[in-house]
Design a protein around this motif. Structure first.
Motif, PDB file in Angstrom:
ATOM      1  N   GLU A  77       0.830  -1.205   0.000  1.00 34.53           N
ATOM      2  CA  GLU A  77       0.000   0.000   0.000  1.00 34.53           C
ATOM      3  C   GLU A  77       0.863   1.254   0.000  1.00 34.53           C
ATOM      4  N   GLU A  78       1.969   1.216   0.754  1.00 39.04           N
ATOM      5  CA  GLU A  78       2.865   2.374   0.795  1.00 39.04           C
ATOM      6  C   GLU A  78       3.575   2.554  -0.546  1.00 39.04           C
ATOM      7  N   ARG A  79       3.974   1.446  -1.166  1.00 40.36           N
ATOM      8  CA  ARG A  79       4.575   1.518  -2.500  1.00 40.36           C
ATOM      9  C   ARG A  79       3.598   2.149  -3.491  1.00 40.36           C
ATOM     10  N   LYS A  80       2.338   1.725  -3.407  1.00 44.69           N
ATOM     11  CA  LYS A  80       1.319   2.250  -4.312  1.00 44.69           C
ATOM     12  C   LYS A  80       1.140   3.753  -4.111  1.00 44.69           C
ATOM     13  N   ARG A  81       1.117   4.178  -2.848  1.00 43.86           N
ATOM     14  CA  ARG A  81       0.930   5.601  -2.552  1.00 43.86           C
ATOM     15  C   ARG A  81       2.095   6.434  -3.081  1.00 43.86           C
ATOM     16  N   ILE A  82       3.328   5.968  -2.842  1.00 43.79           N
ATOM     17  CA  ILE A  82       4.507   6.713  -3.295  1.00 43.79           C
ATOM     18  C   ILE A  82       4.546   6.781  -4.819  1.00 43.79           C
ATOM     19  N   ALA A  83       4.264   5.652  -5.479  1.00 40.36           N
ATOM     20  CA  ALA A  83       4.270   5.628  -6.945  1.00 40.36           C
ATOM     21  C   ALA A  83       3.227   6.584  -7.507  1.00 40.36           C
ATOM     22  N   ARG A  84       2.046   6.602  -6.895  1.00 41.78           N
ATOM     23  CA  ARG A  84       0.978   7.487  -7.372  1.00 41.78           C
ATOM     24  C   ARG A  84       1.372   8.951  -7.202  1.00 41.78           C
ATOM     25  N   GLU A  85       1.971   9.290  -6.045  1.00 37.09           N
ATOM     26  CA  GLU A  85       2.352  10.678  -5.805  1.00 37.09           C
ATOM     27  C   GLU A  85       3.484  11.116  -6.735  1.00 37.09           C
TER      28      GLU A  85
ATOM     29  N   ARG B  28      15.579  12.038 -19.806  1.00 36.87           N
ATOM     30  CA  ARG B  28      16.129  10.816 -19.212  1.00 36.87           C
ATOM     31  C   ARG B  28      15.681  10.674 -17.762  1.00 36.87           C
ATOM     32  N   GLY B  29      15.724  11.802 -17.045  1.00 36.60           N
ATOM     33  CA  GLY B  29      15.264  11.778 -15.661  1.00 36.60           C
ATOM     34  C   GLY B  29      13.796  11.408 -15.559  1.00 36.60           C
ATOM     35  N   LEU B  30      12.996  11.906 -16.500  1.00 41.10           N
ATOM     36  CA  LEU B  30      11.567  11.597 -16.520  1.00 41.10           C
ATOM     37  C   LEU B  30      11.340  10.113 -16.803  1.00 41.10           C
ATOM     38  N   GLN B  31      12.095   9.563 -17.747  1.00 36.04           N
ATOM     39  CA  GLN B  31      11.981   8.134 -18.049  1.00 36.04           C
ATOM     40  C   GLN B  31      12.394   7.277 -16.852  1.00 36.04           C
ATOM     41  N   SER B  32      13.455   7.706 -16.168  1.00 32.76           N
ATOM     42  CA  SER B  32      13.901   6.976 -14.975  1.00 32.76           C
ATOM     43  C   SER B  32      12.824   6.993 -13.900  1.00 32.76           C
ATOM     44  N   MET B  33      12.150   8.133 -13.752  1.00 39.79           N
ATOM     45  CA  MET B  33      11.094   8.230 -12.755  1.00 39.79           C
ATOM     46  C   MET B  33       9.925   7.320 -13.110  1.00 39.79           C
ATOM     47  N   HIS B  34       9.582   7.253 -14.401  1.00 40.67           N
ATOM     48  CA  HIS B  34       8.509   6.347 -14.821  1.00 40.67           C
ATOM     49  C   HIS B  34       8.878   4.895 -14.510  1.00 40.67           C
ATOM     50  N   ARG B  35      10.147   4.523 -14.789  1.00 41.22           N
ATOM     51  CA  ARG B  35      10.581   3.155 -14.485  1.00 41.22           C
ATOM     52  C   ARG B  35      10.536   2.894 -12.987  1.00 41.22           C
ATOM     53  N   PHE B  36      10.933   3.896 -12.212  1.00 40.06           N
ATOM     54  CA  PHE B  36      10.926   3.758 -10.760  1.00 40.06           C
ATOM     55  C   PHE B  36       9.503   3.566 -10.245  1.00 40.06           C
ATOM     56  N   CYS B  37       8.563   4.333 -10.796  1.00 35.03           N
ATOM     57  CA  CYS B  37       7.157   4.192 -10.396  1.00 35.03           C
ATOM     58  C   CYS B  37       6.633   2.802 -10.730  1.00 35.03           C
ATOM     59  N   GLN B  38       6.995   2.299 -11.912  1.00 38.14           N
ATOM     60  CA  GLN B  38       6.549   0.967 -12.309  1.00 38.14           C
ATOM     61  C   GLN B  38       7.155  -0.108 -11.421  1.00 38.14           C
ATOM     62  N   ALA B  39       8.414   0.096 -11.011  1.00 40.84           N
ATOM     63  CA  ALA B  39       9.060  -0.877 -10.124  1.00 40.84           C
ATOM     64  C   ALA B  39       8.419  -0.850  -8.739  1.00 40.84           C
ATOM     65  N   LEU B  40       8.055   0.345  -8.279  1.00 44.00           N
ATOM     66  CA  LEU B  40       7.413   0.464  -6.973  1.00 44.00           C
ATOM     67  C   LEU B  40       6.068  -0.248  -6.954  1.00 44.00           C
ATOM     68  N   ARG B  41       5.243   0.066  -7.928  1.00 35.89           N
ATOM     69  CA  ARG B  41       3.915  -0.552  -7.997  1.00 35.89           C
ATOM     70  C   ARG B  41       3.359  -0.365  -9.399  1.00 35.89           C
ATOM     71  N   PRO B  42       3.520  -1.361 -10.274  1.00 33.52           N
ATOM     72  CA  PRO B  42       3.047  -1.208 -11.651  1.00 33.52           C
ATOM     73  C   PRO B  42       1.528  -1.114 -11.711  1.00 33.52           C
ATOM     74  N   SER B  43       1.035  -0.123 -12.424  1.00 32.90           N
ATOM     75  CA  SER B  43      -0.414   0.040 -12.556  1.00 32.90           C
ATOM     76  C   SER B  43      -1.042  -1.160 -13.259  1.00 32.90           C
TER      77      SER B  43
END
Length: 238
Positions: free
Chosen positions: A36-44, A87-102
């Motif tokens: 749940e915390e991973r999901k919240r961080i990824a969403r934010e 590149r930073g934006l792409q890295s953030m998208h990958r990080f969000c997917q790793a945290l909690r893929p939609s």
């Protein structure tokens, strides 16, 4: 005397099983809270930071195209800045997917695993195949999350350590269980002792996989040969 001893032994077994059940329950609750915390961080991150970076990138692109009179070195600097920003934006998208893929929440386990396999191929150049056997079906969010984390950690290990060119994930759906096999053609390693000895031998990623399998009431088997790759098999009752 024998009867009393048998009663005491039975009580010991009952207490031990109760303690194990309590521990499994607490670990499941901790895992649920972590997800749940991973999901919240990824969403934010997606809704806030990623949107800001995307907006800055678009504004910078418009600025470069519309403004005149820049010296060539200034144009190169601005374009390089935009490349780094993207590149930073792409890295953030990958990080969000790793945290909690939609995909895991929206479409389920198999589409999320396909995304993992594609990601390993794109990031590490390892040709990764996902094969599904049997009648695919959905499980509870907790079970799907743990199965996803097992495969995610296994593929991360392959990307970091295996020096492989190929990997395969096989999801086998049976009536009363699910079997997950992750294998690669990498360098392999020497197995020393039992699977329970993995933390002491420095195989912390595999130890994490083992703990998640135990939370699901499942088993883990590791096969590896130097120079011939590694296979990880997890079986979980359903």
């Amino acid at each position: 005397g024998e009867i009393i001893g048998a009663i005491e032994t039975l009580e010991d077994i009952t207490e031990r099983k109760k303690a194990e059940d309590n521990l499994r329950y607490y670990l499941q609750e901790i895992t649920r809270a972590q997800e749940e915390e991973r999901k919240r961080i990824a969403r934010e991150l997606h809704d806030d930071a990623a949107q800001v970076l995307g907006s800055i990138s678009r504004q910078l692109d418009n600025f470069i195209r519309k403004k005149q009179g820049f010296a060539p070195n200034e144009v190169l600097f601005l374009k390089d800045l935009q490349v780094q920003l993207n590149r930073g934006l792409q890295s953030m998208h990958r990080f969000c997917q790793a945290l909690r893929p939609s995909l895991l929440d929206d479409l389920g386990l198999i589409p999320a695993l396909r995304s993992l396999a594609k990601g390993l191929q794109e990031s590490d150049g390892i040709a990764t195949d996902l094969k599904v056997l049997g009648g695919e079906r959905r499980f509870s969010p907790e079970v799907e999350s743990l199965l996803f984390r097992i495969v995610q950690e296994a593929l991360n290990n392959i990307g970091r350590h295996a020096q492989a060119s190929e990997a395969q994930v096989v999801m086998e759906f049976a009536e009363d269980r699910i079997k997950v096999s992750i294998s690669d053609n990498g360098r392999g390693f020497e197995l020393s002792g039992r699977v329970d000895d993995l933390p002491r031998s420095g195989k912390l990623g595999l130890a994490g996989i083992q703990e998640r399998a135990r939370l699901l009431g499942g088993t883990i088997e590791v096969k590896s040969t130097l120079g011939k790759g590694t296979a990880l098999i997890v079986e979980v009752p359903t």
